[in-house]
Design a protein around this motif. Structure first.
Motif, PDB file in Angstrom:
ATOM      1  N   THR A 101       0.852  -0.997   0.009  1.00 54.32           N
ATOM      2  CA  THR A 101      -0.246  -0.139  -0.017  1.00 54.32           C
ATOM      3  C   THR A 101       1.141   1.559   0.016  1.00 54.32           C
ATOM      4  O   THR A 101       1.947   1.728   0.628  1.00 54.32           O
ATOM      5  CB  THR A 101      -0.507   0.072   1.280  1.00 54.32           C
ATOM      6  OG1 THR A 101      -1.485  -0.958   1.369  1.00 54.32           O
ATOM      7  CG2 THR A 101      -1.873   1.536   1.135  1.00 54.32           C
ATOM      8  N   VAL A 102       0.644   2.796  -1.018  1.00 56.42           N
ATOM      9  CA  VAL A 102       1.286   3.778  -1.310  1.00 56.42           C
ATOM     10  C   VAL A 102       0.039   4.567  -0.605  1.00 56.42           C
ATOM     11  O   VAL A 102      -0.651   4.428  -1.222  1.00 56.42           O
ATOM     12  CB  VAL A 102       2.541   3.944  -2.625  1.00 56.42           C
ATOM     13  CG1 VAL A 102       2.572   4.868  -2.465  1.00 56.42           C
ATOM     14  CG2 VAL A 102       2.777   2.078  -2.435  1.00 56.42           C
ATOM     15  N   GLY A 103       0.119   6.059  -0.128  1.00 55.04           N
ATOM     16  CA  GLY A 103      -0.148   6.563   0.234  1.00 55.04           C
ATOM     17  C   GLY A 103       0.040   7.594  -0.264  1.00 55.04           C
ATOM     18  O   GLY A 103       1.542   8.173  -1.380  1.00 55.04           O
ATOM     19  N   TYR A 104      -1.001   9.221  -1.032  1.00 57.34           N
ATOM     20  CA  TYR A 104      -1.046   9.738  -2.065  1.00 57.34           C
ATOM     21  C   TYR A 104      -1.772  11.054  -1.276  1.00 57.34           C
ATOM     22  O   TYR A 104      -3.063  10.589  -0.818  1.00 57.34           O
ATOM     23  CB  TYR A 104      -1.140   9.298  -3.558  1.00 57.34           C
ATOM     24  CG  TYR A 104      -0.149   7.924  -4.000  1.00 57.34           C
ATOM     25  CD1 TYR A 104       0.283   8.568  -4.844  1.00 57.34           C
ATOM     26  CD2 TYR A 104      -0.966   6.793  -4.174  1.00 57.34           C
ATOM     27  CE1 TYR A 104       1.069   8.052  -5.542  1.00 57.34           C
ATOM     28  CE2 TYR A 104      -0.202   5.795  -4.190  1.00 57.34           C
ATOM     29  CZ  TYR A 104       0.802   6.182  -5.829  1.00 57.34           C
ATOM     30  OH  TYR A 104       1.779   5.545  -6.222  1.00 57.34           O
ATOM     31  N   GLY A 105      -1.048  11.690  -2.008  1.00 58.13           N
ATOM     32  CA  GLY A 105      -2.075  13.056  -1.171  1.00 58.13           C
ATOM     33  C   GLY A 105      -3.178  13.664  -2.027  1.00 58.13           C
ATOM     34  O   GLY A 105      -2.973  13.165  -3.215  1.00 58.13           O
ATOM     35  N   PRO A 106      -4.023  14.620  -1.747  1.00 56.31           N
ATOM     36  CA  PRO A 106      -4.966  14.908  -2.544  1.00 56.31           C
ATOM     37  C   PRO A 106      -4.384  16.056  -4.064  1.00 56.31           C
ATOM     38  O   PRO A 106      -5.633  15.791  -5.076  1.00 56.31           O
ATOM     39  CB  PRO A 106      -6.081  16.134  -2.303  1.00 56.31           C
ATOM     40  CG  PRO A 106      -5.218  15.649  -0.314  1.00 56.31           C
ATOM     41  CD  PRO A 106      -4.542  15.094  -0.748  1.00 56.31           C
ATOM     42  N   THR A 156      -8.605   3.335  -2.357  1.00 49.86           N
ATOM     43  CA  THR A 156      -9.070   4.163  -0.870  1.00 49.86           C
ATOM     44  C   THR A 156      -8.836   4.932  -0.940  1.00 49.86           C
ATOM     45  O   THR A 156      -8.242   5.261  -0.256  1.00 49.86           O
ATOM     46  CB  THR A 156      -8.650   2.267  -0.043  1.00 49.86           C
ATOM     47  OG1 THR A 156      -9.328   1.151  -0.616  1.00 49.86           O
ATOM     48  CG2 THR A 156      -9.968   2.874   0.832  1.00 49.86           C
ATOM     49  N   PRO A 157      -9.706   5.571  -0.550  1.00 53.32           N
ATOM     50  CA  PRO A 157      -9.758   7.381   0.060  1.00 53.32           C
ATOM     51  C   PRO A 157      -9.440   7.545   1.070  1.00 53.32           C
ATOM     52  O   PRO A 157      -9.754   6.163   1.891  1.00 53.32           O
ATOM     53  CB  PRO A 157     -10.986   7.462  -0.043  1.00 53.32           C
ATOM     54  CG  PRO A 157     -12.148   6.862  -1.181  1.00 53.32           C
ATOM     55  CD  PRO A 157     -11.406   5.680  -1.012  1.00 53.32           C
ATOM     56  N   GLY A 158      -7.995   7.390   1.874  1.00 53.98           N
ATOM     57  CA  GLY A 158      -7.525   7.831   2.988  1.00 53.98           C
ATOM     58  C   GLY A 158      -6.643   8.350   3.309  1.00 53.98           C
ATOM     59  O   GLY A 158      -6.261   9.242   2.140  1.00 53.98           O
ATOM     60  N   ARG A 159      -5.934   8.812   4.003  1.00 58.18           N
ATOM     61  CA  ARG A 159      -4.728   9.763   4.187  1.00 58.18           C
ATOM     62  C   ARG A 159      -3.754   9.377   4.117  1.00 58.18           C
ATOM     63  O   ARG A 159      -3.069   8.418   3.885  1.00 58.18           O
ATOM     64  CB  ARG A 159      -4.435   9.702   5.977  1.00 58.18           C
ATOM     65  CG  ARG A 159      -5.543  10.370   6.764  1.00 58.18           C
ATOM     66  CD  ARG A 159      -5.405  10.432   8.498  1.00 58.18           C
ATOM     67  NE  ARG A 159      -4.422  11.263   8.787  1.00 58.18           N
ATOM     68  CZ  ARG A 159      -4.282  11.815  10.066  1.00 58.18           C
ATOM     69  NH1 ARG A 159      -4.849  12.514  10.466  1.00 58.18           N
ATOM     70  NH2 ARG A 159      -2.702  12.185  10.344  1.00 58.18           N
ATOM     71  N   ALA A 160      -2.617  10.139   3.190  1.00 56.13           N
ATOM     72  CA  ALA A 160      -1.426   9.974   2.361  1.00 56.13           C
ATOM     73  C   ALA A 160      -0.792   8.967   3.862  1.00 56.13           C
ATOM     74  O   ALA A 160       0.457   8.427   2.917  1.00 56.13           O
ATOM     75  CB  ALA A 160      -0.828  10.888   1.960  1.00 56.13           C
ATOM     76  N   ASP A 161      -0.575   9.657   4.656  1.00 55.49           N
ATOM     77  CA  ASP A 161       0.446   8.701   5.572  1.00 55.49           C
ATOM     78  C   ASP A 161       0.051   7.061   6.107  1.00 55.49           C
ATOM     79  O   ASP A 161       0.389   6.161   6.914  1.00 55.49           O
ATOM     80  CB  ASP A 161       0.696   9.675   7.340  1.00 55.49           C
ATOM     81  CG  ASP A 161      -1.127   9.685   8.216  1.00 55.49           C
ATOM     82  OD1 ASP A 161      -1.937   8.712   7.599  1.00 55.49           O
ATOM     83  OD2 ASP A 161      -1.157  10.982   9.118  1.00 55.49           O
TER      84      ASP A 161
END
Length: 314
Positions: free
Chosen positions: A206-211, A241-246
């Protein structure tokens, strides 16, 4: 260190009041104890607490339940279902017909997107097991992984041979791997011994991306092909999945996951309306089926049709 605040025949209740609760070694052991005794570990936190990605993944299973305490009572942190203490465990409020109020409050941080890739691989009796997760994290973050371990914080720097030694010494093993790139990235790797000394791997990266930083879905085909070039891949599923980047999770509604693509081994045809694209090297091709943009829930219908088609053809 944590302590058990209540222990019944049905539940082990642990209270935690901190900004982020991670899958610590103590919680990992408590989960194992609950699995062995048929209890549910009920983790109780205030509304302001977030869960780390590995702990949130554990809370999606049967052994761990996240209970959130808000001004108006308790609710299940991942679903918003109102809860109450039933004498032996927290149980659903039977007369509740709506989400708990805290679950529908505004998130505390901007909501971006979390790109999740789940791959399945069968390893032989020899050789390292860390190559696929190392390669996929490198492809998605630009750097090699930083560390690994069974719990948080991860206790070892990244070494593929250490992962291999740990996984091959057990009939089942779960290891966490953290990325080292500019975006938060985590992998949860599950290994199961098979006949003849082989190992089946199911890993979730899983990798997080900002808006303002959307995932590069247009390069997904080349990414999947590059992974398959190094190791035969049985399947790879991709969703957003919508979610926080962290990659932490608040006990609030932020949106539902939606599928992006499914790749399966071999040159395989799809059902009408879901064409496949061949990716990977000719010697071990994959067929990738686009399912959606990662935002529309309509993609789940295509996913269901594709799975029915593949199962009937096998």
């Amino acid at each position: 260190m944590s302590i058990v605040d209540a222990l019944t025949d049905q539940a082990m209740v642990v209270l935690q009041d901190r900004p982020v609760v991670a899958l610590s070694a103590w919680l990992n052991r408590a989960l194992g104890e609950c699995a062995a005794t048929g209890r549910t570990l009920q983790l109780v936190t205030p509304l302001a607490t977030r869960l780390s990605l590995p702990l949130r993944s554990a809370a999606s299973g049967a052994e761990l339940q996240w209970i959130v305490h808000n001004d108006d009572g308790y609710y299940e942190g991942l679903t918003g279902r109102p809860m109450k203490w039933g004498g032996a465990a927290f149980v659903p409020v039977p007369e509740a017909r709506d989400y708990a109020a805290g679950f529908t409050t505004r998130p505390a941080a901007p909501i971006g997107s979390q790109l999740t890739l789940v791959y399945r691989i069968r390893h032989g009796a020899d050789g390292h097991l860390g190559g696929p997760v190392e390669r996929l994290l490198q492809l998605t973050t630009g750097k090699l992984p930083a560390g690994l371990g069974p719990a948080e914080p991860l206790e070892h720097p990244w070494r593929p041979d250490r992962l291999t030694e740990y996984a091959r010494a057990r009939s089942t093993a779960r290891l966490l791997v953290v990325g080292d790139g500019p975006r938060p990235a985590h992998a949860i790797c599950d290994f199961t011994a098979t006949q003849g000394g082989g190992v089946a791997e199911v890993s979730t990266v899983t990798v997080g991306y900002g808006p303002e930083d959307p995932p590069p879905l247009q390069h997904l085909g080349s990414l999947v092909g590059a992974l398959a070039a190094d190791q035969p891949v049985a399947s790879l599923f991709v969703q957003l999945t919508p979610g926080r980047a962290d990659l932490t999770t608040e006990p609030r509604w932020t949106g539902a996951p939606a599928p992006v693509a499914l790749a399966v081994a071999g040159a395989v045809g799809g059902p009408n309306g879901i064409p496949g694209q061949q990716v990977g090297p000719p010697r071990q091709p994959l067929t990738m089926f686009p399912l959606g943009d990662g935002r529309s829930q309509d993609g789940w219908q295509r996913h269901s049709l594709l799975m029915q088609h593949l199962q009937s053809a096998s």
